[in-house]
Structure formats: structure tokens, C-alpha cells
Write a protein that holds these residues in place. Structure first.
Motif, mmCIF file in Angstrom:
data_model
loop_
_atom_site.group_PDB
_atom_site.id
_atom_site.type_symbol
_atom_site.label_atom_id
_atom_site.label_comp_id
_atom_site.label_asym_id
_atom_site.label_seq_id
_atom_site.Cartn_x
_atom_site.Cartn_y
_atom_site.Cartn_z
ATOM 1 N N ILE A 47 0.836 -1.203 0.000
ATOM 2 C CA ILE A 47 0.000 0.000 0.000
ATOM 3 C C ILE A 47 0.866 1.246 0.000
ATOM 4 C CG2 ILE A 47 -1.554 1.369 1.452
ATOM 5 C CD1 ILE A 47 -3.071 -1.183 2.079
ATOM 6 N N ARG A 48 1.941 1.234 0.764
ATOM 7 C CA ARG A 48 2.823 2.402 0.812
ATOM 8 C C ARG A 48 3.501 2.647 -0.530
ATOM 9 N NH1 ARG A 48 5.760 1.789 6.725
ATOM 10 N NH2 ARG A 48 3.925 2.397 7.953
ATOM 11 N N SER A 49 3.866 1.583 -1.230
ATOM 12 C CA SER A 49 4.575 1.764 -2.491
ATOM 13 C C SER A 49 3.639 2.044 -3.666
ATOM 14 C CB SER A 49 5.446 0.555 -2.802
ATOM 15 O OG SER A 49 4.641 -0.572 -3.064
ATOM 16 N N LYS A 50 2.470 1.404 -3.691
ATOM 17 C CA LYS A 50 1.580 1.541 -4.843
ATOM 18 C C LYS A 50 0.388 2.451 -4.596
ATOM 19 C CE LYS A 50 2.731 -2.972 -6.717
ATOM 20 N NZ LYS A 50 2.210 -4.288 -7.088
ATOM 21 N N GLY A 51 0.089 2.773 -3.373
ATOM 22 C CA GLY A 51 -1.034 3.646 -3.069
ATOM 23 C C GLY A 51 -2.365 3.005 -3.427
ATOM 24 N N ASP A 52 -3.188 3.723 -4.147
ATOM 25 C CA ASP A 52 -4.528 3.238 -4.498
ATOM 26 C C ASP A 52 -4.499 2.068 -5.466
ATOM 27 O OD1 ASP A 52 -5.738 5.111 -2.880
ATOM 28 O OD2 ASP A 52 -5.982 6.576 -4.494
ATOM 29 N N ASP A 53 -3.392 1.881 -6.172
ATOM 30 C CA ASP A 53 -3.294 0.780 -7.130
ATOM 31 C C ASP A 53 -2.940 -0.554 -6.474
ATOM 32 O OD1 ASP A 53 -3.905 2.468 -9.197
ATOM 33 O OD2 ASP A 53 -1.814 2.879 -9.694
ATOM 34 N N ALA A 54 -2.676 -0.528 -5.176
ATOM 35 C CA ALA A 54 -2.329 -1.765 -4.485
ATOM 36 C C ALA A 54 -3.498 -2.744 -4.542
ATOM 37 C CB ALA A 54 -1.973 -1.471 -3.024
ATOM 38 N N PHE A 55 -3.194 -3.992 -4.777
ATOM 39 C CA PHE A 55 -4.156 -5.088 -4.798
ATOM 40 C C PHE A 55 -5.170 -4.980 -5.938
ATOM 41 C CE2 PHE A 55 -3.637 -3.877 -0.194
ATOM 42 C CZ PHE A 55 -2.540 -4.678 0.017
ATOM 43 N N SER A 56 -4.910 -4.172 -6.949
ATOM 44 C CA SER A 56 -5.893 -4.001 -8.021
ATOM 45 C C SER A 56 -5.799 -5.085 -9.086
ATOM 46 C CB SER A 56 -5.737 -2.635 -8.684
ATOM 47 O OG SER A 56 -4.461 -2.517 -9.256
ATOM 48 N N ARG A 57 -4.644 -5.720 -9.215
ATOM 49 C CA ARG A 57 -4.472 -6.766 -10.242
ATOM 50 C C ARG A 57 -5.127 -8.052 -9.779
ATOM 51 N NH1 ARG A 57 -3.068 -8.664 -15.164
ATOM 52 N NH2 ARG A 57 -1.570 -10.336 -15.141
ATOM 53 N N LYS A 58 -5.988 -8.570 -10.608
ATOM 54 C CA LYS A 58 -6.670 -9.823 -10.305
ATOM 55 C C LYS A 58 -5.804 -10.990 -10.748
ATOM 56 C CE LYS A 58 -10.790 -7.989 -9.345
ATOM 57 N NZ LYS A 58 -10.886 -7.503 -8.046
ATOM 58 N N PRO A 59 -5.688 -12.024 -9.925
ATOM 59 C CA PRO A 59 -4.954 -13.201 -10.365
ATOM 60 C C PRO A 59 -5.717 -13.931 -11.453
ATOM 61 C CG PRO A 59 -5.962 -13.604 -8.237
ATOM 62 C CD PRO A 59 -6.224 -12.158 -8.592
ATOM 63 N N GLY A 60 -5.010 -14.657 -12.270
ATOM 64 C CA GLY A 60 -5.674 -15.420 -13.318
ATOM 65 C C GLY A 60 -4.973 -15.257 -14.641
ATOM 66 N N PRO A 61 -5.652 -15.652 -15.707
ATOM 67 C CA PRO A 61 -5.005 -15.596 -17.015
ATOM 68 C C PRO A 61 -4.744 -14.167 -17.458
ATOM 69 C CG PRO A 61 -7.304 -16.227 -17.223
ATOM 70 C CD PRO A 61 -6.998 -16.185 -15.766
ATOM 71 N N LYS A 62 -3.729 -14.036 -18.297
ATOM 72 C CA LYS A 62 -3.383 -12.722 -18.820
ATOM 73 C C LYS A 62 -4.454 -12.258 -19.802
ATOM 74 C CE LYS A 62 1.533 -13.491 -18.447
ATOM 75 N NZ LYS A 62 2.781 -13.664 -19.150
ATOM 76 N N PRO A 63 -4.609 -10.958 -19.949
ATOM 77 C CA PRO A 63 -5.538 -10.457 -20.957
ATOM 78 C C PRO A 63 -5.158 -10.951 -22.351
ATOM 79 C CG PRO A 63 -4.798 -8.683 -19.516
ATOM 80 C CD PRO A 63 -3.994 -9.905 -19.171
ATOM 81 N N ALA A 64 -6.121 -10.985 -23.235
ATOM 82 C CA ALA A 64 -5.916 -11.522 -24.583
ATOM 83 C C ALA A 64 -4.795 -10.794 -25.324
ATOM 84 C CB ALA A 64 -7.204 -11.454 -25.377
ATOM 85 N N ALA A 65 -4.688 -9.487 -25.146
ATOM 86 C CA ALA A 65 -3.656 -8.723 -25.841
ATOM 87 C C ALA A 65 -2.266 -9.181 -25.403
ATOM 88 C CB ALA A 65 -3.830 -7.238 -25.571
ATOM 89 N N GLU A 66 -2.079 -9.408 -24.109
ATOM 90 C CA GLU A 66 -0.782 -9.869 -23.621
ATOM 91 C C GLU A 66 -0.491 -11.282 -24.102
ATOM 92 O OE1 GLU A 66 0.173 -9.387 -19.465
ATOM 93 O OE2 GLU A 66 -1.133 -7.642 -19.363
#
Length: 99
Positions: A47-66
Motif C-alpha cells: 500500500i505504501r509503495s503503490k497507493g490506491d493501485d495496491a491489490f488491483s491486479r486480479k490473479p488469473g489468465p493474462k488479458p488476450a492482448a498480452e
């Protein structure tokens, strides 16, 4: 074999808020929440390093573009390896021909 626990972003944020309030020691808080104490510190640091973006990435498969980019790069790597192998063989052939 035990399953890996997953915690929601809200749970993590609330746990860090409780940790930083200083009302209770980290070990007691971790025990009450059912997590390891070092996990609380890890969440706090995130939280200190990423701020509001902390924990926003959902685990699972990569998006189709990636995924398509990764596949394209794999194909390109195979082609480059094939070209390299051809050049190695050609260099070895011509090296034998020299007196």
C-alpha cells in the motif's frame, strides 16, 4: 495439501488500517484475522509503495492482448533460432572448404 487462501482487497486494506492504528500489536492482530504477521507487513508495504493501485491486479489468465503478444514473440524467437542454426551450419561448411 491445503488450498492457498485469498483475501479481498478490502480485507487487506482494512487489515493494514488496523495495523497502522497501533491499537493492537501486529502478532495479536494477525492471530485474530487468521493471517501471518509478516503478511500484514507485506500488505502495508504494498500500500505504501503503490497507493490506491495496491491489490488491483486480479490473479488469473493474462488479458488476450498480452497472450497474443507472448505468442507472437515465441514465434519470432523460433524463427530467429532457425536462422541462427542455418548460419552456424553455413559457417561450418565454408570453414571446411578453406585450405
Amino acid at each position: 495439501m491445503t488450498e492457498r487462501q485469498t483475501f479481498s482487497a478490502e480485507f487487506k486494506r482494512e487489515a493494514v488500517r488496523l495495523l497502522e492504528s497501533g491499537d493492537r500489536k501486529a502478532a495479536a492482530l494477525a492471530r485474530d484475522l487468521g493471517v501471518r504477521r509478516n503478511l500484514l507487513y507485506k500488505w502495508r508495504d504494498e500500500i505504501r509503495s503503490k497507493g490506491d493501485d495496491a491489490f488491483s491486479r486480479k490473479p488469473g489468465p493474462k488479458p488476450a492482448a498480452e497472450a497474443s503478444e507472448v505468442e507472437r514473440l515465441r514465434k519470432e524467437l523460433e524463427a530467429v533460432k532457425a536462422e541462427r542454426d542455418i548460419l552456424k551450419k553455413a559457417a561450418a561448411y565454408f570453414a571446411r572448404e578453406l585450405p
